[in-house]
Enzyme design. Sequence first.
Site, short mmCIF file in Angstrom:
data_model
loop_
_atom_site.label_atom_id
_atom_site.label_comp_id
_atom_site.label_asym_id
_atom_site.label_seq_id
_atom_site.Cartn_x
_atom_site.Cartn_y
_atom_site.Cartn_z
N MET A 1 2.96 3.61 -2.71
CA MET A 1 3.04 4.76 -1.81
C MET A 1 3.64 4.25 -0.52
O MET A 1 2.97 4.15 0.51
CB MET A 1 1.64 5.36 -1.62
CG MET A 1 1.15 6.10 -2.85
SD MET A 1 -0.64 6.31 -2.87
CE MET A 1 -1.12 4.72 -3.56
N MET B 1 -0.25 1.14 0.10
CA MET B 1 0.10 2.16 1.11
C MET B 1 0.59 1.49 2.38
O MET B 1 0.03 0.47 2.80
CB MET B 1 -1.14 3.00 1.44
CG MET B 1 -1.80 3.63 0.23
SD MET B 1 -3.18 4.70 0.71
CE MET B 1 -3.85 5.10 -0.91
N SER C 1 -9.11 2.63 -10.17
CA SER C 1 -8.34 2.30 -8.97
C SER C 1 -9.15 1.33 -8.12
O SER C 1 -10.23 1.65 -7.64
CB SER C 1 -8.03 3.57 -8.17
OG SER C 1 -7.60 3.17 -6.89
N HIS D 1 -5.49 -0.01 -11.63
CA HIS D 1 -4.56 0.73 -10.77
C HIS D 1 -4.66 0.19 -9.34
O HIS D 1 -5.75 0.10 -8.78
CB HIS D 1 -4.95 2.21 -10.82
CG HIS D 1 -4.04 3.12 -10.08
ND1 HIS D 1 -2.88 3.63 -10.64
CD2 HIS D 1 -4.10 3.62 -8.83
CE1 HIS D 1 -2.28 4.41 -9.76
NE2 HIS D 1 -3.00 4.43 -8.64
N HIS E 1 0.87 1.12 -7.83
CA HIS E 1 1.31 2.43 -7.35
C HIS E 1 1.82 2.29 -5.92
O HIS E 1 1.03 2.15 -4.99
CB HIS E 1 0.10 3.39 -7.44
CG HIS E 1 0.38 4.77 -6.98
ND1 HIS E 1 -0.63 5.70 -6.79
CD2 HIS E 1 1.53 5.42 -6.67
CE1 HIS E 1 -0.10 6.85 -6.38
NE2 HIS E 1 1.21 6.70 -6.30
N ASP F 1 -3.43 0.57 -5.51
CA ASP F 1 -2.83 1.51 -4.56
C ASP F 1 -2.27 0.79 -3.33
O ASP F 1 -3.02 0.26 -2.52
CB ASP F 1 -3.87 2.54 -4.12
CG ASP F 1 -4.16 3.55 -5.22
OD1 ASP F 1 -3.18 4.11 -5.76
OD2 ASP F 1 -5.34 3.78 -5.53
N MET G 1 0.43 13.23 -9.33
CA MET G 1 -0.62 13.18 -8.29
C MET G 1 -1.40 14.49 -8.28
O MET G 1 -0.82 15.57 -8.21
CB MET G 1 0.00 12.96 -6.90
CG MET G 1 0.59 11.58 -6.65
SD MET G 1 -0.51 10.19 -7.03
CE MET G 1 -1.89 10.50 -5.93
N ASP H 1 -3.55 11.07 -11.28
CA ASP H 1 -4.19 10.26 -10.24
C ASP H 1 -4.69 11.13 -9.09
O ASP H 1 -3.91 11.82 -8.45
CB ASP H 1 -3.14 9.25 -9.73
CG ASP H 1 -3.70 8.27 -8.72
OD1 ASP H 1 -4.93 8.22 -8.53
OD2 ASP H 1 -2.89 7.55 -8.09
C1 DX5 Z 1 -4.65 8.29 -3.76
C2 DX5 Z 1 -4.52 7.09 -4.66
C3 DX5 Z 1 -5.46 7.19 -5.80
C4 DX5 Z 1 -6.90 7.11 -5.37
C5 DX5 Z 1 -7.79 7.64 -6.45
O1 DX5 Z 1 -3.82 8.15 -2.69
O2 DX5 Z 1 -3.22 7.00 -5.18
O3 DX5 Z 1 -5.16 6.22 -6.81
O4 DX5 Z 1 -7.29 5.79 -5.07
O5 DX5 Z 1 -9.09 7.75 -5.95
P1 DX5 Z 1 -10.07 8.91 -6.44
O6 DX5 Z 1 -10.20 8.77 -7.92
O7 DX5 Z 1 -11.33 8.61 -5.71
O8 DX5 Z 1 -9.43 10.21 -6.05
ZN ZN Z 2 -2.90 5.73 -7.00
#
Ligand code: DX5
Ligand code: ZN
Length: 211
Positions: free
Chosen positions: A68, A37, A8, A33, A66, A35, A139, A172
């Site tokens: 979110m 947000m 990620s 990956h 991903h 993320d 998740m 994840d």
């Molecule tokens: C959480 C994200 C994950 C996160 C994973 O909200 O969707 O992808 O970055 O990070 P680690 O592996 O440190 O939990």
């Molecule tokens: Zn993620």
Amino acid sequence: MKIKVAPSILSADFSRLGEELKRARLAGADLIHVDVMDGHFVPNITIGPVVVKSMRRATDLILDVHLMIQDPVKYLDDFIEAGSDMITAHIETINLRQARLIAARLKEKKVKFGISLNPATPLSAIKPVLGLVDFVLVMSVNPGFAGQSFIPGAVDKVRRLRQVFSKDIAVDGGINSFTGESVKRVGANILVAGSYIFGSKNIKEAINSLR
Ligand code: DX5
Ligand code: ZN
């Protein structure tokens, strides 16, 4: 099933994004990956399509985006055009009609469709869309931040999902070599890891330990 490792990028150094992508590729990453947000669906704000577009220019690795975000339908085309190879939406943010719409659009653009569910969301919530998606992202932390602890309930979720779903299952949140092993054993084949990989001295070793 072959195990794929998806670092990620959230845990990488954003001031050196291109180099971090190169480093991940040399270390054997299968996917990157990403993320996304929005400060609404989750309390944190990260990056948008502009950064994904820059990443697309910097790497030929598969970009696993991903989302979110509260309104994935609204931003879907932006993330497709930015060069995403895989796009995941959360079941908490879309209904069945929207899932059908996203599936059709992604199929047309040859982008893989993933559905994700939060730790508190039961597996039954994604049952209606399983026929529409290419993969499920389970998740194992509450989304929003890297570096949280793995929530063990994810193991049973993966086990039960594997009984009814033969495509890719990704996990994840809080993944390291131990928690990674626990979900691989019950059928997960994509491991997403942020802090475990980018926080280690030797990211190649970290990636290999997950595989
Ligand atoms: C959480 C994200 C994950 C996160 C994973 O909200 O969707 O992808 O970055 O990070 P680690 O592996 O440190 O939990
Ligand atoms: Zn993620």
